[in-house]
Design an enzyme around this catalytic site. Structure first.
Site, PDB file in Angstrom:
ATOM      1  N   TYR A  41    -180.628  45.489 -62.654  1.00 23.10           N
ATOM      2  CA  TYR A  41    -179.779  45.707 -61.476  1.00 23.10           C
ATOM      3  C   TYR A  41    -178.363  45.902 -61.969  1.00 23.10           C
ATOM      4  CZ  TYR A  41    -184.327  44.329 -59.619  1.00 23.10           C
ATOM      5  OH  TYR A  41    -185.758  44.210 -59.074  1.00 23.10           O
TER       6      TYR A  41
ATOM      7  N   GLY B  31    -190.266  38.826 -58.717  1.00 23.03           N
ATOM      8  CA  GLY B  31    -189.216  37.860 -58.176  1.00 23.03           C
ATOM      9  C   GLY B  31    -188.943  36.914 -59.001  1.00 23.03           C
TER      10      GLY B  31
ATOM     11  N   CYS C 112    -159.870  50.520 -56.756  1.00 21.64           N
ATOM     12  CA  CYS C 112    -159.268  50.128 -55.371  1.00 21.64           C
ATOM     13  C   CYS C 112    -159.772  49.342 -54.346  1.00 21.64           C
ATOM     14  CB  CYS C 112    -158.466  51.302 -55.186  1.00 21.64           C
ATOM     15  SG  CYS C 112    -157.769  52.003 -56.507  1.00 21.64           S
ATOM     16  N   GLU C 113    -160.434  48.179 -54.626  1.00 26.08           N
ATOM     17  CA  GLU C 113    -161.193  47.393 -53.650  1.00 26.08           C
ATOM     18  C   GLU C 113    -160.778  45.860 -54.020  1.00 26.08           C
ATOM     19  OE1 GLU C 113    -163.546  48.302 -51.472  1.00 26.08           O
ATOM     20  OE2 GLU C 113    -164.058  50.297 -51.865  1.00 26.08           O
TER      21      GLU C 113
ATOM     22  N   PRO D 196    -193.167  42.302 -62.063  1.00 30.02           N
ATOM     23  CA  PRO D 196    -191.583  41.709 -62.411  1.00 30.02           C
ATOM     24  C   PRO D 196    -190.807  42.751 -62.876  1.00 30.02           C
ATOM     25  CG  PRO D 196    -193.303  41.082 -64.294  1.00 30.02           C
ATOM     26  CD  PRO D 196    -194.049  41.999 -63.240  1.00 30.02           C
TER      27      PRO D 196
END
Ligand code: LLP
Length: 421
Positions: free
Chosen positions: A384, A239, A355-356, A287
Site C-alpha cells: 500500500y 488481513g 502544501c498540506e 494475503p
C-alpha cells in the site's frame, strides 16, 4: 530472516547498501527485497502443503509487474478487484484458474472481461451483482463460478478505514441474509455456486478474530450443505498484520515501544487451518500486506531542517503523494537514517514538501540529529505504498528497484516532467 537490516552503521537491502541506491537512482525511491517477498510467501504456504489450497496474492498491496511475475512463478494465485488488476495478473503469468475477482462494485464490462478469460471465481457481494454475473454469463454461453462474500460481523480491532467485517461496513452480504442469498444464487441459471468468501479486515495483529471468523464460515458451510447447496470452496481473505513499530533496532536508534506485535504470517494460517480443514473444502487465502510490506522501503533525502518556535522539522523530498498511509490513516512507519552517523537524538516532525498539513511521516518523534542531504528510509513501505502514489502537486511518481542478493534491477522508471503534461 530480515533482508533489510543494518550492517554496522549502514542499512542494507540484501547485500546492497541503500546509500549506493539513493546516490545512483535519486530519491524518493522505493526499494524491495526479492528474497524477503519469496520467503514471506513460502511461510504462508508452508502450513498448507497437505491440503487443496491456493495462496492468492492480493494485487492491491503492490502491483509492480516484476513482483507479480515473481509471485506467479512461485505458484501464487491472484486476488484482483478490477479489470486493471486482472489484466496485470494475466500479463504477469498468473494462471486464470487461480484468479479470484473480489470487490463490492464490479462493472458489467469487468465481469465480461473476467468471464472471457475464464478466471476461477467471482466473489460476489450482493444479490444484484449475482444477477448481473448470471446475465453476462448467459449472454456469453458460459457458467460463472461464484463464491458469496459473507460479512460475519466480527470486530477485527484494526483501523476503522480497514475494518471490513462489521455489519455497518459496505462489504459482503450480512450473516443474517447469507443463507437466503446462497439459495437465490443457486437458482440463477448461469451460476455455479462453489464457495464462501470472507475477509474481515486488514492489519489484524491477533489470531482471535480470524478464529472467530473461521468458526462462523465452517458453520455456514455445514448449514448450506444441509440445505443441499454443496459448497466445496472457502476463500478466507487476507488481513494478516505486520510489524510497523520497532522493526529495526540498533544502539544508535531511539527505542520504540513495539506495542502489539503480530505473529509471523504462517502462524495465522496455522491457527485458522484446523477449523477450516474440517469442512473438507479447498481453502484459499488472499494475503497482500504480509507478503510485501516488510520487503520494501521508501528512501528519501533531507532537504532542510528548521525550527518554528518550539517545534523542529525535518523536511524531506518524499511527500504524501509518494506514501499516503500516514496522511490517510495516521499510520506509523519506523523511519531510520540509512547511515547511522550520530547517537544524538531530538524530538522532530518529519514532513514532506506538499502544501498540506497532513503531509507528514512522523510527528513528535525522537530521531537522530540529521542534516541536509542525509538519506532516510521509511520502513515497511512495500505494501500500500507505490500503489497509492499520485501526481498531487504535479510531482512525478518515484522509481522502484528490486534487489536480489547483490543484483539491482530498476523495475519501474521514475516519471519524468514531460509525462505530467
Ligand atoms: N482480500 C480482500 C477482499 C481485501 O479487501 C484485501 C484488502 C485483501 C484481500 C488483502 O488484505 P491484506 O492481506 O493486505 O491485509 N490501504 C490500506 C489497506 C487496505 C486493505 C484493503 N483490502 C493500508 O494501507 O493499510
Amino acid at each position: 530472516m530480515q533482508y533489510i537490516r543494518y550492517q554496522e552503521q549502514d542499512l542494507l537491502c540484501e547485500d546492497v547498501p541503500l546509500s549506493e541506491l539513493a546516490e545512483e537512482f535519486g530519491t524518493p525511491l522505493y526499494v524491495y527485497s526479492k528474497n524477503q517477498i519469496v520467503e514471506n510467501f513460502r511461510a504462508i504456504k508452508a502450513p498448507l502443503t497437505e491440503i487443496n489450497s491456493v495462496v492468492c496474492y492480493a494485487l492491491k498491496a503492490n502491483s509492480n509487474p516484476a513482483i507479480l511475475a515473481l509471485l506467479a512463478e512461485e505458484g501464487a494465485g491472484a486476488d484482483v478487484v478490477s479489470a486493471g488488476e486482472l489484466s496485470l495478473a494475466l500479463k504477469a503469468g498468473f494462471a486464470p484458474g487461480r484468479i479470484a475477482f473480489a470487490g463490492v462494485g464490479k462493472r458489467e464490462d469487468e465481469i465480461e472481461y473476467a468471464l472471457k478469460n475464464d478466471i476461477c471465481i467471482f466473489n460476489a457481494e450482493s444479490t444484484q451483482e449475482l444477477q448481473l454475473i448470471s446475465l453476462v454469463a448467459m449472454r456469453l454461453g458460459k457458467k460463472a463460478r461464484v463464491g458469496l462474500r459473507v460479512n460475519p460481523d466480527i470486530d477485527a480491532q484494526s483501523h476503522p478505514y480497514i475494518t471490513t467485517g462489521l455489519k455497518e461496513n459496505k462489504f459482503g452480504i450480512s450473516a443474517g441474509e447469507a443463507f437466503a442469498a446462497f439459495q437465490f444464487a443457486a437458482g440463477l441459471p448461469a451460476l455455479e455456486v462453489v464457495g464462501v468468501h470472507t475477509h474481515i479486515g486488514s492489519q489484524i495483529v491477533k489470531v482471535e478474530p480470524f478464529i472467530e471468523a473461521a468458526r462462523f464460515v465452517a458453520g455456514l458451510v455445514g448449514k448450506l450443505r444441509e440445505a443441499g447447496i454443496m459448497v466445496q470452496h472457502i476463500d478466507f481473505g487476507g488481513g494478516f498484520g505486520v510489524q510497523y513499530v520497532n522493526v529495526l533496532t540498533h544502539e544508535g536508534l531511539p527505542h520504540e515501544n513495539p506495542g502489539a506485535t503480530p505473529p509471523p504470517p504462517g502462524d495465522f494460517v496455522g491457527a485458522i487451518l484446523p477449523i477450516l480443514k474440517e469442512t473438507g473444502c479447498s481453502i484459499w487465502f488472499e494475503p497482500g500486506r504480509s507478503i510485501v510490506a516488510n520487503a520494501g522501503v521508501l528512501l528519501t533525502n533531507v532537504l532542510y531542517t528548521k525550527e518554528n518556535g518550539t517545534k523542529k522539522f525535518i523536511i524531506v523530498d518524499a511527500g504524501m503523494n509518494d506514501l499516503l498511509r500516514p496522511a490517510l490513516y495516521d499510520a506509523y512507519h519506523q523511519i531510520v537514517p540509512i547511515k547511522i552517523a550520530t547517537y544524538e537524538h531530538e524530538k522532530v516532525d518529519i514532513v514532506g514538501p506538499i502544501c498540506e498539513t497532513g503531509d507528514f511521516f512522523a510527528r513528535d518523534r525522537m530521531f537522530a540529529k540529521v542534516k541536509r542531504n542525509d538519506h532516510l528510509a521509511i520502513l515497511t513501505a512495500g505494501a500500500y505504498g507505490y500503489v497509492n502514489t499520485s501526481n498531487y502537486n504535479a510531482r512525478p511518481r518515484p522509481a522502484e528497484i528490486l534487489v536480489n542478493g547483490g543484483k539491482v534491477r530498476i523495475v519501474r522508471e521514475r516519471q519524468t516532467l514531460d509525462q505530467l503534461f
